[in-house]
Scaffold this motif. Structure first.
Motif, PDB file in Angstrom:
ATOM      1  N   LEU A  15       0.997  -1.216   0.066  1.00  0.00           N
ATOM      2  CA  LEU A  15       0.155  -0.121   0.019  1.00  0.00           C
ATOM      3  C   LEU A  15       1.054   1.460   0.005  1.00  0.00           C
ATOM      4  N   ASN A  16       0.272   2.304  -0.541  1.00  0.00           N
ATOM      5  CA  ASN A  16       0.979   3.541  -0.611  1.00  0.00           C
ATOM      6  C   ASN A  16      -0.015   4.730  -0.662  1.00  0.00           C
ATOM      7  N   VAL A  17       0.473   5.901  -0.890  1.00  0.00           N
ATOM      8  CA  VAL A  17      -0.479   6.922  -0.653  1.00  0.00           C
ATOM      9  C   VAL A  17      -1.336   6.745  -1.900  1.00  0.00           C
ATOM     10  N   VAL A  31      -2.660   0.801  -4.161  1.00  0.00           N
ATOM     11  CA  VAL A  31      -2.021  -0.524  -3.974  1.00  0.00           C
ATOM     12  C   VAL A  31      -1.097  -1.238  -5.054  1.00  0.00           C
ATOM     13  N   HIS A  32      -0.151  -1.933  -4.942  1.00  0.00           N
ATOM     14  CA  HIS A  32       0.571  -2.560  -6.073  1.00  0.00           C
ATOM     15  C   HIS A  32      -0.298  -3.425  -6.707  1.00  0.00           C
ATOM     16  N   GLN A  33      -0.348  -3.515  -8.135  1.00  0.00           N
ATOM     17  CA  GLN A  33      -1.073  -4.452  -8.697  1.00  0.00           C
ATOM     18  C   GLN A  33      -0.217  -5.974  -8.640  1.00  0.00           C
ATOM     19  N   GLY A  57      15.742  -2.291   5.307  1.00  0.00           N
ATOM     20  CA  GLY A  57      14.438  -3.037   5.139  1.00  0.00           C
ATOM     21  C   GLY A  57      13.351  -2.182   4.782  1.00  0.00           C
ATOM     22  N   TYR A  58      12.758  -2.352   3.697  1.00  0.00           N
ATOM     23  CA  TYR A  58      11.845  -1.509   3.119  1.00  0.00           C
ATOM     24  C   TYR A  58      10.244  -1.869   3.564  1.00  0.00           C
ATOM     25  N   LEU A  59       9.809  -1.540   4.604  1.00  0.00           N
ATOM     26  CA  LEU A  59       8.660  -1.867   5.463  1.00  0.00           C
ATOM     27  C   LEU A  59       7.433  -1.130   4.571  1.00  0.00           C
ATOM     28  N   PHE A  61      15.528   0.558   8.995  1.00  0.00           N
ATOM     29  CA  PHE A  61      14.253   0.393   8.238  1.00  0.00           C
ATOM     30  C   PHE A  61      13.734   1.587   7.697  1.00  0.00           C
ATOM     31  N   LYS A  62      13.050   1.310   6.662  1.00  0.00           N
ATOM     32  CA  LYS A  62      12.167   2.461   6.049  1.00  0.00           C
ATOM     33  C   LYS A  62      10.603   2.093   5.769  1.00  0.00           C
ATOM     34  N   LEU A  63       9.587   2.830   6.396  1.00  0.00           N
ATOM     35  CA  LEU A  63       8.282   2.524   6.374  1.00  0.00           C
ATOM     36  C   LEU A  63       7.678   3.416   5.395  1.00  0.00           C
ATOM     37  N   PRO A  75       5.830   9.102   3.286  1.00  0.00           N
ATOM     38  CA  PRO A  75       4.215   9.087   3.015  1.00  0.00           C
ATOM     39  C   PRO A  75       4.223   9.842   1.557  1.00  0.00           C
ATOM     40  N   ASN A  76       5.381   9.738   0.776  1.00  0.00           N
ATOM     41  CA  ASN A  76       5.405  10.365  -0.780  1.00  0.00           C
ATOM     42  C   ASN A  76       4.432  11.709  -0.834  1.00  0.00           C
ATOM     43  N   GLY A  77       4.966  12.688  -0.053  1.00  0.00           N
ATOM     44  CA  GLY A  77       4.223  13.698  -0.105  1.00  0.00           C
ATOM     45  C   GLY A  77       2.808  13.840   0.386  1.00  0.00           C
ATOM     46  N   THR A 113      14.321  13.082  -0.440  1.00  0.00           N
ATOM     47  CA  THR A 113      13.439  13.063  -1.595  1.00  0.00           C
ATOM     48  C   THR A 113      13.783  12.181  -2.778  1.00  0.00           C
ATOM     49  N   ASN A 114      12.875  11.415  -3.152  1.00  0.00           N
ATOM     50  CA  ASN A 114      12.801  10.814  -4.548  1.00  0.00           C
ATOM     51  C   ASN A 114      11.901  11.393  -5.250  1.00  0.00           C
ATOM     52  N   MET A 115      11.199  12.415  -5.119  1.00  0.00           N
ATOM     53  CA  MET A 115      10.008  12.924  -5.647  1.00  0.00           C
ATOM     54  C   MET A 115      10.084  14.534  -6.223  1.00  0.00           C
ATOM     55  N   HIS A 131      17.065   5.383  -3.942  1.00  0.00           N
ATOM     56  CA  HIS A 131      15.715   5.122  -4.084  1.00  0.00           C
ATOM     57  C   HIS A 131      15.573   3.778  -4.792  1.00  0.00           C
ATOM     58  N   SER A 132      14.415   3.102  -4.814  1.00  0.00           N
ATOM     59  CA  SER A 132      14.106   1.795  -5.690  1.00  0.00           C
ATOM     60  C   SER A 132      12.808   1.635  -5.732  1.00  0.00           C
ATOM     61  N   ASN A 133      12.442   1.353  -6.855  1.00  0.00           N
ATOM     62  CA  ASN A 133      10.977   0.967  -7.309  1.00  0.00           C
ATOM     63  C   ASN A 133      11.233  -0.634  -7.303  1.00  0.00           C
ATOM     64  N   THR A 134       9.989  -1.238  -7.551  1.00  0.00           N
ATOM     65  CA  THR A 134       9.893  -2.699  -7.847  1.00  0.00           C
ATOM     66  C   THR A 134      10.986  -3.198  -8.845  1.00  0.00           C
ATOM     67  N   SER A 178      15.650  -0.782  -1.351  1.00  0.00           N
ATOM     68  CA  SER A 178      15.539  -2.043  -2.382  1.00  0.00           C
ATOM     69  C   SER A 178      14.506  -2.509  -2.106  1.00  0.00           C
ATOM     70  N   HIS A 179      13.354  -2.701  -3.259  1.00  0.00           N
ATOM     71  CA  HIS A 179      12.048  -3.573  -2.958  1.00  0.00           C
ATOM     72  C   HIS A 179      12.508  -5.048  -3.264  1.00  0.00           C
ATOM     73  N   ARG A 180      13.530  -5.387  -3.429  1.00  0.00           N
ATOM     74  CA  ARG A 180      13.869  -6.808  -4.068  1.00  0.00           C
ATOM     75  C   ARG A 180      13.364  -7.925  -3.290  1.00  0.00           C
TER      76      ARG A 180
HETATM   77  O1  LIG Z   1      10.595   5.832  -1.979  1.00  0.00           O
HETATM   78  C1  LIG Z   1       9.384   5.816  -2.716  1.00  0.00           C
HETATM   79  O2  LIG Z   1       9.134   6.960  -2.864  1.00  0.00           O
HETATM   80  C2  LIG Z   1       9.352   4.762  -3.622  1.00  0.00           C
HETATM   81  O3  LIG Z   1       9.902   3.809  -3.543  1.00  0.00           O
HETATM   82  C3  LIG Z   1       8.081   4.804  -4.577  1.00  0.00           C
HETATM   83  C4  LIG Z   1       7.483   3.647  -4.815  1.00  0.00           C
HETATM   84  O4  LIG Z   1       6.600   3.751  -5.806  1.00  0.00           O
HETATM   85  C5  LIG Z   1       6.789   3.211  -3.559  1.00  0.00           C
HETATM   86  O5  LIG Z   1       6.140   4.114  -3.001  1.00  0.00           O
HETATM   87  C6  LIG Z   1       6.122   1.944  -3.875  1.00  0.00           C
HETATM   88  O6  LIG Z   1       6.491   0.999  -4.485  1.00  0.00           O
HETATM   89  O7  LIG Z   1       4.774   1.708  -3.609  1.00  0.00           O
END
Ligand SMILES: O=C([O-])C(=O)C[C@H](O)[C@@H](O)C(=O)[O-]
Ligand SMILES: [Mg+2]
Length: 425
Positions: A20-22, A25-27, A149-151, A192-194, A224-226, A270-272, A322-325, A350-352
């Motif tokens: 989940l995110n702001v 939700v991921h597909q 750890g990316y929570l 950890f990052k939440l 919280p991605n802004g 920031t990554n935004m 930063h990472s995305n999936t 890392s989302h890995r």
């Molecule tokens: O650090 C970030 O903002 C991200 O990793 C962006 C991503 O889109 C993250 O929010 C996600 O995977 O839902």
């Protein structure tokens, strides 16, 4: 001098949990693009990047014009890729549902595509010369790269049961702490990052406090991605600022970030709001950002990441990642570039660990929260062709998943869900 004889682009869909995110939700499946570059020496290099259709279109066009070119002319890739976009308008989307990584414009699109070809070229060059990628970048300054750890708040499963994994739901502070404990046990993460912006700030403050209690002294981040107003961001900084090594994109935009900084003194990452070189001058001048989260994909590759590092160093701004999936080819590239930047002093994202699939024969193992920097030629990973084929078959079978859309995924559960306007709180 090696010449490129073929460049191949393979779109794939990889399983992704209901994170989940702001926005939503991921597909169950997310797109990635895998690039292979073959040389006249019979060597093949590999790269990976975003896979949404507009990235894929540019990648396919760039692949078409590469045969016959010198493998080492990586600095020319951007101009070549730009030429493929002739006639397209440089439409700027400030915020779109395909992932929370800031503005989207042609330059960033091209850089994101070029990065995969640059990495594939470096991999091929490394295999040709017998040198690891980090040597081609000037040599590693560390043998291991730390990751945090990316929570995520998450559901146990997707609504239709697709792409299952063996993680529980995490929707409250106890769930977040249980998730962090499994990450610590299985991967040894020591920070950890939440991902926030999912619940009201008070609930996320409670989660941070629970994490700090369960893992005393661990560096923590909340992102919280802004999703918060300046007022909400100030409140969070007052409540948990001293528990966080940085607050990541608490509020959207340079002006808001600068105000939060001025009123709280908090370290803001920031990554935004800084995701392109063009956004750097204003943000640095206004002290809106104290840590830039680099992402070699959209900054334009491994050399460009080093340019960003030099810029940050010059202005006294920190650098993290930063990472995305993503899969193992990207993790290998991230690890090589992180190993050559002396002042990359934060653990990378890392989302890995959330991915249950990969396209490399020997997926990486996190130990002590870190990945060893490979000294094997190139990236040090091999493509698993069977896995690549199977994930490409999925891409062929599922046109509905070819563009990441967290808003649409949320709508499957909440039919009235619309793209939230920021700030949500
Ligand atoms: O650090 C970030 O903002 C991200 O990793 C962006 C991503 O889109 C993250 O929010 C996600 O995977 O839902
Ligand atoms: Mg972020």
């Amino acid at each position: 001098m090696s010449r490129i004889v073929r460049a191949t682009v393979t779109p794939i869909l990889i399983s992704d949990p209901p994170l989940l995110n702001v926005l939503g939700v991921h597909q169950p499946y997310t797109p990635r693009t895998i690039v292979e570059i073959e040389t006249d020496d019979g060597v093949t290099g590999i790269g990976e990047t975003y896979g949404d259709t507009d990235y894929l279109d540019v990648a396919r066009k760039l692949a078409d014009v590469l045969p016959g070119r010198d493998l080492t002319s990586m600095n020319g890739l951007y101009a070549l890729a730009s030429a493929t976009l002739t006639g397209a308008t440089d439409e700027v989307k400030e915020f779109d549902p395909a992932g929370l990584r800031g503005t989207r414009n042609n330059e960033k699109l091209i850089r994101s595509v070029v990065s995969a070809f640059e990495v594939a070229s470096l991999d091929a060059l490394g295999k040709t010369t017998g040198l690891p990628v980090h040597c081609l970048l000037g040599g590693k300054v560390r043998d291991r790269v730390d990751y945090s750890g990316y929570l995520f708040y998450r559901w146990a499963e997707h609504p239709d049961g697709e792409a299952p994994d063996d993680w529980d739901a995490a929707l409250d502070p106890d769930g977040v702490v249980r998730q962090a404990q499994r990450f610590a046990d299985d991967y040894g993460f020591t920070s950890f990052k939440l991902k926030g912006g999912v619940f009201a700030p008070e609930e996320e403050i409670a989660a941070v406090k629970a994490l700090a209690k369960a893992f005393p002294g661990y560096p923590l981040r909340l992102d919280p991605n802004g999703g918060w107003s300046v007022e909400a961001s100030v409140r969070v900084a007052e409540e948990v600022g001293d528990l966080l090594e940085y607050m990541e994109d608490p509020t959207a935009g340079v002006a808001g970030m600068a105000e939060v900084r001025e009123r709280t003194g908090a370290v803001l990452a920031t990554n935004m709001c800084v995701t392109t070189f063009g956004e750097v001058p204003e943000a640095f001048a206004k002290d809106a950002v104290q840590v830039v989260l680099s992402d070699h994909h959209y900054w334009g590759g491994l050399h460009a990441t080093r340019e960003l590092a030099a810029l940050c160093r010059t202005y006294g701004v920190g650098l993290s990642m930063h990472s995305n999936t993503h899969l193992g080819i990207s993790l290998a590239a991230m690890t090589h570039v992180a190993s050559v930047i002396p002042d990359l002093s934060y653990a990378c994202d890392s989302h890995r660990p959330w991915q249950t699939e990969d396209v490399i024969t020997e997926p990486h193992r996190f130990t002590g929260g870190a990945i060893e920097v490979s000294d094997a030629p190139g990236l040090g990973v091999e493509l698993d062709r069977d896995a690549l084929g199977a994930l490409h078959e999925r891409w062929l079978a599922r046109p509905d998943m070819r563009d990441r859309d967290d808003v649409a995924a949320m709508r499957k559960v909440h039919p009235d869900w619309v793209q939230p306007s920021l700030p949500r709180w």
